[in-house]
Design a protein around this motif. Structure first.
Motif, PDB file in Angstrom:
ATOM      1  N   ASN A 291     -23.922  -8.218 -20.328  1.00 37.42           N
ATOM      2  CA  ASN A 291     -23.252  -9.439 -20.769  1.00 37.42           C
ATOM      3  C   ASN A 291     -23.191 -10.424 -19.601  1.00 37.42           C
ATOM      4  O   ASN A 291     -22.550 -10.151 -18.581  1.00 37.42           O
ATOM      5  CB  ASN A 291     -21.845  -9.096 -21.270  1.00 37.42           C
ATOM      6  N   VAL A 292     -23.856 -11.567 -19.740  1.00 36.55           N
ATOM      7  CA  VAL A 292     -23.946 -12.532 -18.641  1.00 36.55           C
ATOM      8  C   VAL A 292     -22.568 -13.048 -18.241  1.00 36.55           C
ATOM      9  O   VAL A 292     -22.258 -13.173 -17.046  1.00 36.55           O
ATOM     10  CB  VAL A 292     -24.869 -13.709 -19.034  1.00 36.55           C
ATOM     11  N   LEU A 293     -21.715 -13.338 -19.231  1.00 39.05           N
ATOM     12  CA  LEU A 293     -20.377 -13.848 -18.927  1.00 39.05           C
ATOM     13  C   LEU A 293     -19.554 -12.826 -18.157  1.00 39.05           C
ATOM     14  O   LEU A 293     -18.824 -13.181 -17.221  1.00 39.05           O
ATOM     15  CB  LEU A 293     -19.653 -14.243 -20.219  1.00 39.05           C
ATOM     16  N   PHE A 294     -19.691 -11.552 -18.543  1.00 41.97           N
ATOM     17  CA  PHE A 294     -18.970 -10.500 -17.814  1.00 41.97           C
ATOM     18  C   PHE A 294     -19.460 -10.398 -16.378  1.00 41.97           C
ATOM     19  O   PHE A 294     -18.654 -10.302 -15.442  1.00 41.97           O
ATOM     20  CB  PHE A 294     -19.138  -9.153 -18.508  1.00 41.97           C
ATOM     21  N   ILE A 295     -20.773 -10.425 -16.183  1.00 42.93           N
ATOM     22  CA  ILE A 295     -21.336 -10.312 -14.836  1.00 42.93           C
ATOM     23  C   ILE A 295     -20.881 -11.480 -13.965  1.00 42.93           C
ATOM     24  O   ILE A 295     -20.513 -11.298 -12.791  1.00 42.93           O
ATOM     25  CB  ILE A 295     -22.872 -10.243 -14.893  1.00 42.93           C
TER      26      ILE A 295
END
Length: 331
Positions: A291-295
């Motif tokens: 998940n890009v937002l999580f990273i």
């Protein structure tokens, strides 16, 4: 001559009132910087640990230490900052900061699990008078009566605010007071170790992170934070047949009994994505790593962790360990 030396030389020939002004501005800005970084890190960590259900708070700490080491080392290689190279005297110069951090971490985890949040908040305020006492004993610093009265007013206010939730828990009290002692001692010794003739503020940051990262990893493994047993949260039910079942077109199943077809319903847990399911889960197996937002938020937390460590040292450098403790309590 360095920029710091030029500033000192310019300040020596300037008016005393104007020479004191930058110092006051530095004190105020360093305190605001520390409070802001601490507040933002709480918000980011809360999102990671609750919204995304990241399973390991200590892994966040390890990431923050790793980023701190990397940024400071690269900055030193590029001659942006300076701190002493490692030698056999470094552990002696840094002692007991790594031990205080580990003690602070363990006692903090133990105390938060045994006390209610209001009671924990009240007892954590004792860090402030303990810091005042240790600064007097270790650093030989003297405070005015007004400051002492103000410190105890903070304690009284905390007791009044949490007066309706005072519950006795001896084990919890012991751990939280140990946590207060470790926190206060860590702040005072950090102030003492920042002598430019010794490690300096960057050296304290770098070597403390280097010595802390391995014990923190050991703690995460020994306490099960890296690999923790999570309770199942099985909410939805799917319907299956008890015996001899053939899947039908619906969520239920069609069962054959001889030549007859009939439906039998039996509740079976469905494992939901992102939920815990009564099994041990590794932080490395966390399902949000793609998940890009999580990273982005995880990396932001690591960077803010570095800024928090730096702002803590900066606030203690320009002010005092007591000021840092008060700003942390206000936050």
């Amino acid at each position: 001559m360095t920029a710091g030396g030029q500033a000192e030389g310019a300040g020596a020939g300037a008016d005393p009132a104007s020479a004191r002004l930058p110092s006051r501005v530095a004190k105020l800005l360093s305190a605001l910087f520390y409070g802001t970084c601490s507040f933002l890190l709480v918000l980011i960590n809360k999102a990671l640990l609750t919204t995304y259900r990241f399973p390991s708070p200590i892994v966040l700490g390890v990431g923050q230490m790793a980023v701190t080491i990397m940024i400071l080392y690269v900055s030193k290689l590029n001659k942006i900052i300076h701190f002493p190279d490692f030698d056999k005297k470094i552990p002696t110069k840094l002692f007991p900061l790594p031990l205080l951090y580990v003690g602070n971490h363990i006692s903090g985890l133990a105390s938060t699990s045994k006390l209610s949040l209001p009671m924990f908040t009240v007892l954590r305020k004792f860090t402030i008078p303990l810091t005042l006492l240790l600064e007097t004993i270790i650093l030989g610093k003297q405070y005015s009566l007004n400051i002492i009265v103000s410190v105890f007013a903070i304690i009284l206010g905390a007791f009044v605010a949490a007066g309706s939730d005072l519950a006795f828990n001896l084990e919890g009290y012991i751990f939280v007071f140990l946590n207060d002692i470790f926190t206060a001692a860590n702040g005072v010794y950090t102030k003492q170790k920042m002598d430019p003739k010794e490690l300096g503020k960057y050296g304290v940051l770098f070597y403390n992170a280097c010595f802390m990262i391995i014990p923190t990893l050991i703690i995460s493994v020994s306490t099960g934070d890296l690999r923790q047993l999570t309770e199942g949260s099985e909410i939805l039910l799917r319907l299956t047949c008890v015996t001899h079942c053939t899947p039908g077109p619906w969520t239920s199943t069609v069962c054959r009994s001889g030549t007859k077809r009939r439906r039998q319903w039996h509740p079976t847990p469905v494992l939901l994505p992102g939920k815990s399911h009564g099994r041990r889960s590794l932080a490395t197996e966390f399902n949000q790593w793609k998940n890009v937002l999580f990273i982005i938020q995880f990396l932001l937390s690591c960077f803010l962790g570095f800024l928090l460590m730096y702002s803590t040292v900066l606030c203690s450098y320009y002010n005092s360990a007591l000021t840092t403790a008060v700003v942390g309590a206000i936050k």
